[in-house]
Design a protein around this motif. Structure first.
Motif, PDB file in Angstrom:
ATOM      1  N   SER A 143     132.481 -12.857  60.135  1.00  0.00           N
ATOM      2  CA  SER A 143     133.747 -13.099  59.432  1.00  0.00           C
ATOM      3  C   SER A 143     134.935 -12.998  60.375  1.00  0.00           C
ATOM      4  O   SER A 143     135.915 -13.744  60.246  1.00  0.00           O
ATOM      5  CB  SER A 143     133.909 -12.108  58.280  1.00  0.00           C
ATOM      6  N   GLU A 176     130.687 -20.315  57.938  1.00  0.00           N
ATOM      7  CA  GLU A 176     131.884 -19.877  57.217  1.00  0.00           C
ATOM      8  C   GLU A 176     133.099 -20.716  57.607  1.00  0.00           C
ATOM      9  O   GLU A 176     133.840 -21.215  56.752  1.00  0.00           O
ATOM     10  CB  GLU A 176     132.157 -18.397  57.505  1.00  0.00           C
ATOM     11  N   HIS A 387     130.896 -17.673  42.937  1.00  0.00           N
ATOM     12  CA  HIS A 387     132.136 -17.635  43.707  1.00  0.00           C
ATOM     13  C   HIS A 387     132.845 -16.302  43.472  1.00  0.00           C
ATOM     14  O   HIS A 387     132.761 -15.733  42.373  1.00  0.00           O
ATOM     15  CB  HIS A 387     133.034 -18.795  43.263  1.00  0.00           C
ATOM     16  N   PRO A 388     133.533 -15.779  44.486  1.00  0.00           N
ATOM     17  CA  PRO A 388     134.262 -14.517  44.277  1.00  0.00           C
ATOM     18  C   PRO A 388     135.224 -14.559  43.100  1.00  0.00           C
ATOM     19  O   PRO A 388     135.508 -13.521  42.492  1.00  0.00           O
ATOM     20  CB  PRO A 388     135.013 -14.328  45.601  1.00  0.00           C
ATOM     21  N   THR A 444     135.485 -18.915  49.396  1.00  0.00           N
ATOM     22  CA  THR A 444     136.168 -17.646  49.122  1.00  0.00           C
ATOM     23  C   THR A 444     137.450 -17.810  48.320  1.00  0.00           C
ATOM     24  O   THR A 444     137.999 -16.816  47.845  1.00  0.00           O
ATOM     25  CB  THR A 444     136.506 -16.925  50.436  1.00  0.00           C
TER      26      THR A 444
END
Length: 508
Positions: A143, A176, A387-388, A444
């Motif tokens: 990340s 990502e 999904h968050p 995100t």
């Protein structure tokens, strides 16, 4: 020396230096292939020669990073010449290809002598970087490496990543950063492709904003066009609803739900998906049930049909798992392909934005809409993750139910989806549908915006008097044709109502 290309186009380049770990290289290549991204690899003497062919076979570019990976500014002209030629010979022996015209100095250390020496050997471009992700340090998470790119996105930028053993989080970071950057409108290019944008400040036509369509009935079409009376192979159908329409070789194919009685024995509805076709939108020929209890032993509704990879797929509502079916013989033959989600879901839509697949659906008790995403590169598998944001459209004190209501409009960087709404005040199921916009889409992030009403109860005593809870579209001329369903009483004294299907054109 090139550190960034001067352009206003949203194009960027990923470059992989110090490709000295075979294991890391294999993972990097696999993940780039998964997302169909091409990069530029700068090779050195520790690069596994057997893998250079794999780099080239996937369409990536290569450049010379010297054989020794030593500081070029500390070498004599003869030493640097020998070092560059040694790496060039290694690559030519392994692949027959050349590393020219791209050179990257180890550690980015250059001076006039280094640049002149490289240039004399055919390396007309010395490639630096805009951002060093510092993945080589071995201390950053995936990340953090990804954030080094995503927090510094700019047109024409070149990003430095590594293929050595210390950069062990880089393969995951690539997944990502690529997915998120694409969602923001960036496209990935190799160095040669990026250089072609130098000085390109051409006007970028902005993507047109979605305008809520103004709908009207066709002058030559009498609605409804499909009713339960058209269904000839189902005993006592109660209505027709949830239509989807697709244009194939000049013929419009409509797939729709045939509403049926509640089965007391199985405590479930036994709805089916049926098919009809038309070449003029006015005259429809009913064919048969294509999915349901008769054909597959399942309850089937909301027949979301679309084309993908030269085949046709359907993701129907089964009030259960989300499953994909493929056309074995379009339009009548369908077979199970794969399970996307296990659980109890209805009214699912699948779409792709920026290289990432997304899925919207309603889970029991079917009153809100959830968002899922899939970064595997293919939607036809079980690699879906919530999904968050989770529930992106959720019931509240004014609206007691939200569900999918037709195929979405998918643009380059946003989506507009129809949503059926059950108001608390009237408690009429799916009384109207609304348009919602999903933007800033990434694994995100997502921004949800209400745009306005699509269609709804007409209170006109006709076929769409009580509710209109679905709207789907297909190309028609320079615009779209819309298929909708409407609810009206056919025996008001007993409260018996029927769903039927109508067609609208877009007048504005």
């Amino acid at each position: 020396m090139v550190n960034q290309v001067n352009t206003n186009q949203q194009v960027i380049s990923l470059t992989i230096s110090d490709v000295s770990s075979a294991e890391n290289l294999r993972q990097i290549l696999a993940n780039l292939a998964l997302l169909d991204v091409k990069a530029t690899f700068f090779l050195n003497g520790l690069t596994d020669p057997t893998l250079i062919d794999d780099i080239l076979a996937q369409g990536h570019e290569i450049g010379n990073h010297t054989f020794s990976h030593d500081d070029a500014t500390q070498m004599t002209t003869a030493e640097l010449t020998s070092d560059l030629n040694q790496l060039e010979q290694l690559v030519k022996t392994a692949t027959g290809e050349s590393t020219t015209p791209y050179f990257r100095a180890p550690m980015g250390a250059t001076n006039a002598t280094v640049l002149a020496t490289a240039g004399s050997l055919g390396y007309s471009y010395t490639i630096g970087w805009t951002i060093d992700t510092r993945d080589w340090s071995g201390t950053l998470s995936a990340s953090q490496v990804s954030a080094a790119v995503l927090n510094n996105l700019s047109a024409g930028a070149i990003y430095l990543l590594h293929g050595n053993s210390s950069a062990n989080t880089t393969p995951t970071a690539l997944l990502e950063m690529i997915t998120a950057a694409r969602a923001l409108g960036y496209q990935f290019r190799t160095i040669s492709e990026l250089l072609a944008y130098e000085g390109d400040y051409s006007y970028v036509e902005p993507e047109p904003e979605f305008v809520i369509p103004v709908l009207d009935e066709f002058g030559n079409i009498t609605n409804p066009v499909i009713t339960r009376n058209d269904v000839t192979d189902v005993y006592n159908p109660l209505g027709t609803a949830d239509p989807f329409i697709i244009l194939v070789d000049g013929v419009y194919h409509m797939f729709f739900e045939v509403l049926r009685d509640y089965n007391i024995a199985t405590q479930s509805f036994t709805d089916s998906v049926a098919h009809a076709y038309s070449s003029d939108l006015a005259n429809w020929t009913y064919t048969q049930v294509v999915l349901g209890p008769e054909t597959d032993g399942i309850r089937a509704a909301y027949p979301n049909v679309f084309e993908y990879n030269d085949n046709y797929y359907m993701v129907p509502d089964q009030a259960g798992n989300v499953e994909a079916f493929f056309a074995t013989s379009f339009p009548l033959g369908w077979d199970y392909h794969s399970t996307l989600l296990e659980g109890n879901f209805v009214d699912t839509n699948v779409f792709e934005v920026g290289g990432t697949w997304y899925l919207t659906t309603s889970e029991q008790p079917y009153n809100s809409i959830s968002l899922y995403y899939n970064t595997s590169g293919d939607w036809r598998n079980d690699q879906w993750q919530l999904h968050p944001a989770g529930l992106i459209i959720e019931e509240d004190w004014t609206e007691k139910g939200y569900r999918g209501a037709g195929n979405p409009f998918v643009f380059e960087d946003y989506v507009v989806m129809p949503v059926q709404v059950t108001p608390v005040a009237t408690n009429v199921y799916g009384e109207y549908t609304s348009w919602y916009k999903l933007s800033d889409l990434s694994p995100t992030t997502v921004t949800v915006e209400y745009l306005g009403e699509a269609v709804g109860a007409q209170n006109n005593g006709q076929w769409n008097d009580l509710a209109m809870h679905h709207i789907a579209h297909a190309p028609y001329g320079d615009g779209y044709v819309y298929v909708v369903d409407g609810l009206a009483y056919y025996a008001a004294s007993t409260g018996q109502a029927e769903y039927t299907i109508g067609i609208f054109t877009q007048t504005a």
